[in-house]
Motif scaffolding. Structure first.
Motif, short mmCIF file in Angstrom:
data_model
loop_
_atom_site.label_atom_id
_atom_site.label_comp_id
_atom_site.label_asym_id
_atom_site.label_seq_id
_atom_site.Cartn_x
_atom_site.Cartn_y
_atom_site.Cartn_z
N LEU A 68 0.84 -1.20 0.00
CA LEU A 68 0.00 0.00 0.00
C LEU A 68 0.87 1.25 0.00
N GLY A 69 0.27 2.37 -0.40
CA GLY A 69 1.01 3.63 -0.46
C GLY A 69 1.47 3.95 -1.86
N ALA A 70 2.50 4.77 -1.96
CA ALA A 70 3.04 5.21 -3.25
C ALA A 70 4.43 4.61 -3.43
N ALA A 116 -1.65 2.63 -4.16
CA ALA A 116 -2.64 1.69 -3.66
C ALA A 116 -3.16 2.20 -2.32
N VAL A 117 -4.48 2.21 -2.19
CA VAL A 117 -5.09 2.72 -0.97
C VAL A 117 -6.31 1.87 -0.62
N GLU A 170 -10.45 13.82 -12.31
CA GLU A 170 -10.88 12.95 -13.41
C GLU A 170 -9.71 12.36 -14.19
N GLU A 171 -8.51 12.87 -13.95
CA GLU A 171 -7.39 12.46 -14.80
C GLU A 171 -6.76 11.13 -14.38
N HIS A 172 -6.71 10.86 -13.07
CA HIS A 172 -6.06 9.64 -12.59
C HIS A 172 -6.96 8.92 -11.59
N VAL A 173 -7.91 8.17 -12.13
CA VAL A 173 -8.85 7.41 -11.32
C VAL A 173 -8.32 5.99 -11.15
N LEU A 174 -8.18 5.57 -9.91
CA LEU A 174 -7.63 4.24 -9.64
C LEU A 174 -8.65 3.14 -9.92
N ASN A 175 -8.15 1.94 -10.09
CA ASN A 175 -9.00 0.77 -10.30
C ASN A 175 -9.22 0.06 -8.97
N VAL A 176 -10.44 -0.38 -8.74
CA VAL A 176 -10.71 -1.15 -7.54
C VAL A 176 -10.48 -2.63 -7.84
N ARG A 177 -9.90 -3.32 -6.90
CA ARG A 177 -9.66 -4.74 -7.09
C ARG A 177 -10.97 -5.52 -7.09
N TRP A 178 -10.96 -6.64 -7.78
CA TRP A 178 -12.15 -7.47 -7.94
C TRP A 178 -12.44 -8.35 -6.73
N SER A 194 -12.93 -7.87 -3.46
CA SER A 194 -13.64 -7.32 -2.29
C SER A 194 -12.69 -6.91 -1.17
N SER A 195 -11.44 -6.69 -1.49
CA SER A 195 -10.50 -6.22 -0.47
C SER A 195 -10.69 -4.75 -0.17
N GLY A 196 -11.34 -4.01 -1.09
CA GLY A 196 -11.50 -2.58 -0.90
C GLY A 196 -10.28 -1.78 -1.27
N ILE A 197 -9.33 -2.40 -1.96
CA ILE A 197 -8.10 -1.72 -2.35
C ILE A 197 -8.23 -1.14 -3.75
N TRP A 198 -7.89 0.12 -3.88
CA TRP A 198 -7.85 0.82 -5.16
C TRP A 198 -6.39 1.01 -5.54
N GLU A 199 -6.07 0.78 -6.83
CA GLU A 199 -4.65 0.78 -7.20
C GLU A 199 -4.48 1.14 -8.67
N GLY A 200 -3.23 1.40 -9.03
CA GLY A 200 -2.89 1.67 -10.42
C GLY A 200 -1.55 2.37 -10.54
N PHE A 201 -1.00 2.33 -11.75
CA PHE A 201 0.31 2.91 -12.04
C PHE A 201 0.13 4.18 -12.85
N ILE A 202 0.80 5.27 -12.41
CA ILE A 202 0.74 6.54 -13.12
C ILE A 202 2.13 6.88 -13.63
#
Length: 645
Positions: free
Chosen positions: A39-41, A55-56, A76-84, A86-94
């Motif tokens: 988690l984190g950056a 990841a948050v 609106e420019e960098h919206v994270l993806n939520v994991r499938w 049900s962990s509640g974790i949103w993540e992605g690479f910018i």
């Protein structure tokens, strides 16, 4: 709950994950103790592109964006993806986001349509307060403390000397010629390390260094649990400070605060529009003393957060121990609460079973992963077996603060010596329970704030007597069983109580009484470190023996300290009145010659100079139930330490 695929790219965000299925299972079950690796950056190279993976945890959000200077704070420019899963974790690479970029998470909650801007709970650096954004940062560092780390078990062992200098980093020394600024980590790496080394302390302990918005909280109201405060420099500069201490042979302990967190809106509170980190019921989740919020110790993900945070400082910052703050407030559901303001546990009791379980698991994980580290509990009640292993039913801490000793001793010393004869039990009472725990004797920051005054101000008598009392207090402390902790400024006899926005009063060292206190503390540390009788059996009754505790008329105590070698013990005689006693006699076990190796009345400490010079011979005469006796000159308001020649 937003996009469930985890594979569809949101605006400007490339799908990527550092999590495995195993990580997620550990996280959900409360057993992931290295969450800071996920988690984190995290600055990474993804398919040839350098950027930052975010990841948050925000399970009650329907959208989470990363906002910052790199996208003009556009949600609106960098919206994270939520994991499938049900962990509640949103993540992605910018791509292109690099160290130094500031950011927050914009969280669109499912709860009442709330939109929140939050700092990163796992940020390794924050903006300098009062700014509140997190900062992307790489905390790699080339450590140069291999020798210390390989030998740390010897320094941190429970049968080794453990003398702690407690420091509030922001007020240890100020730069008066530069607007009263605090020293930086780099400046402290020179000046503070040198002072601790010269004074002879084995360890330094910092009031919380973790990022906190309000300087006046002294660090105990934390928003950035994974970041050293940017007030004093970068993470690497704090690592440099730890490194310098280690190279000087000094251990580093951090205060750690799992008991509560503040209500700053950019922090952990109401993180995704719900009580995510805090307990939702205010009877369990709100702290009446500090008007702060209590972690939900029964929530698995929160347990992973807290234990991961403790491990983080031991792992990434090479710290040698954690002093856990306000343990009593965690253990009791009715702590500082009136009847009807708390909820009993499932058995109808007042014990916080979830917090107890967390503390046990915390200590088990620390001692398994870092067996040469130490955990120290600030616990002010009679809770049993705080410093006993969990496998025998204890909480698993290495040591516990001896709060009763601190209170009773300072109360006794505040009395005019003429009345001390009626309070002999106050100064000896600690030995009734001294070996029930692995106790550390603290004279901490809490004793020199909020109108209590400096330690020297609490000593009775004229100026000479007050300094003599202080020297006697320190000598009694260092010859009493248990490890030691002294707050900054006390080693020079500071005359005003601690203020977090002022420096220690170093100018006092221009005066002989204060020079004397510093010399005494330096010599006490040397005595403590060089005499195994003062530390090898510091937690066991076999390391202590009374010779006489009943001479209340003269307010004198005489006792023995012993180590592993039964033939190398010390005798301590302490006179708590300003009346010297010539030829003071007490019993000893063996027909040995003795030598005075320490005297708190020495002239170099600004004492009167009543010393026992040369050889002290033993006489064949019964005394105190022993076959032999010796006689010494016992100076006023002083203690002497004797060793067999």
């Amino acid at each position: 709950m937003g996009n469930q695929s985890g594979n569809t790219s949101q605006a400007g965000v490339i799908p990527h994950s550092l999590f495995t299925d195993f990580d997620i299972n550990l996280f959900k079950s409360g057993k992931h103790f290295r969450l800071y690796e996920k988690l984190g950056a995290h600055v990474i190279d993804h398919d040839g592109q350098v950027g930052t993976y975010f990841a948050v945890w925000a399970p009650n959000a329907h959208k989470v964006s990363v906002i910052g200077g790199f996208n003009s704070w556009n949600a609106e420019e960098h919206v994270l993806n939520v994991r499938w899963d049900s962990s509640g974790i949103w993540e992605g690479f910018i791509p292109g986001v690099e160290p130094g970029n500031i950011y927050k998470y914009k969280i669109f909650s499912n709860e009442n349509g709330q939109v929140l801007e939050k700092g990163d709970p796992f940020a390794t650096l924050w903006e300098v307060p009062p700014k509140t954004a997190s900062v992307v940062w790489d905390i790699n560092y080339e450590w140069q403390d291999k020798s210390w780390m390989e030998k740390r078990a010897e320094h941190n062992a429970l049968d080794k000397p453990f003398s702690v200098y407690e420091v509030h980093m922001g007020s240890w020394k100020r730069k008066f010629d530069q607007g009263n600024e605090s020293l930086s980590y780099v400046e402290l790496a020179d000046e503070l390390v040198d002072h601790v080394k010269k004074t002879g302390f084995t360890h330094v302990e910092f009031l919380p260094v973790m990022e906190h918005p309000f300087f006046g909280s002294w660090g105990y109201q934390i928003t950035g649990y994974f970041a050293p405060s940017s007030r004093f420099g970068t993470p690497q500069e704090f690592m440099l400070l730890v490194d310098k201490f280690h190279k000087a042979g000094i251990g580093v302990i951090l205060d750690w605060v799992p008991s509560h967190f503040p209500d700053d809106i950019f922090g952990l509170i109401n993180f995704d529009g719900t009580s995510l980190y805090e307990h939702a019921d205010p009877k369990k989740g709100f702290h009446p003393d500090w008007e702060s919020y209590i972690f939900n110790y029964g929530r698995n993900e929160v347990r992973s957060f807290l234990i991961s945070n403790a491990i983080f400082w031991l792992d990434k910052y090479h710290v040698d121990g954690l002093r856990v703050d306000a343990v009593a407030s965690m253990l009791y559901l009715d702590y500082s609460r009136n009847e009807g303001e708390w909820i009993p546990n499932q058995h109808g009791g007042r014990e916080n079973l979830e917090a107890i379980s967390l503390l046990k698991e915390l200590n088990e994980e620390i001692y398994q992963s870092f067996p040469s580290a130490q955990t120290i509990a600030e616990e002010s009640t009679a809770w049993p077996m705080v410093s006993k292993p969990t496998f025998v039913g204890g909480l698993g801490f290495g040591m516990k603060w001896m709060m009763g000793w601190m209170h009773d001793t300072l109360e006794y010393f505040s009395k005019d010596p003429i009345y001390r004869q009626f309070h002999q039990n106050d100064i000896t009472f600690s030995l009734n329970y001294a070996f029930t725990e692995n106790f550390m004797l603290p004279l901490s920051h809490d004793e020199v704030v909020h109108g209590k005054g400096a330690l020297i101000e609490r000593m009775p008598g004229d100026e000479w007597q007050r300094f003599a009392n202080l020297r006697l207090l320190y000598t009694y402390m260092f010859t009493h069983p248990g490890t030691k902790l002294l707050f900054m400024g006390a080693e020079i006899g500071q005359t005003s109580e601690w203020k977090h926005d002022h420096s220690v009063e170093w100018h006092l060292l221009d005066h002989d009484p204060h020079k004397g206190v510093l010399q005494l503390m330096t010599d006490l540390n040397h005595l403590y470190r060089s005499e195994p009788a003062l530390y090898e059996l510091g937690f066991g009754s076999s390391g202590f023996e009374w010779i006489d505790l009943s001479d209340h008329t003269n307010s004198v105590l005489v006792y023995i300290r012993k180590g592993h070698n039964p033939d190398e013990y010390l005798i301590v005689a302490a006179n708590f009145t300003p009346t010297p006693h010539q030829g003071y006699r007490f019993g000893v076990h063996a027909n040995k010659n003795w030598k005075e190796i320490f005297n708190s009345d020495d002239k170099k400490y600004w004492g009167s100079g009543l010393r026992n010079k040369g050889v002290i011979k033993t006489k064949k005469e019964a005394c105190h139930g022993r076959e032999y006796a010796i006689s010494i000159d016992l100076p006023p308001l002083a203690a002497v330490v004797l060793k067999a020649k």
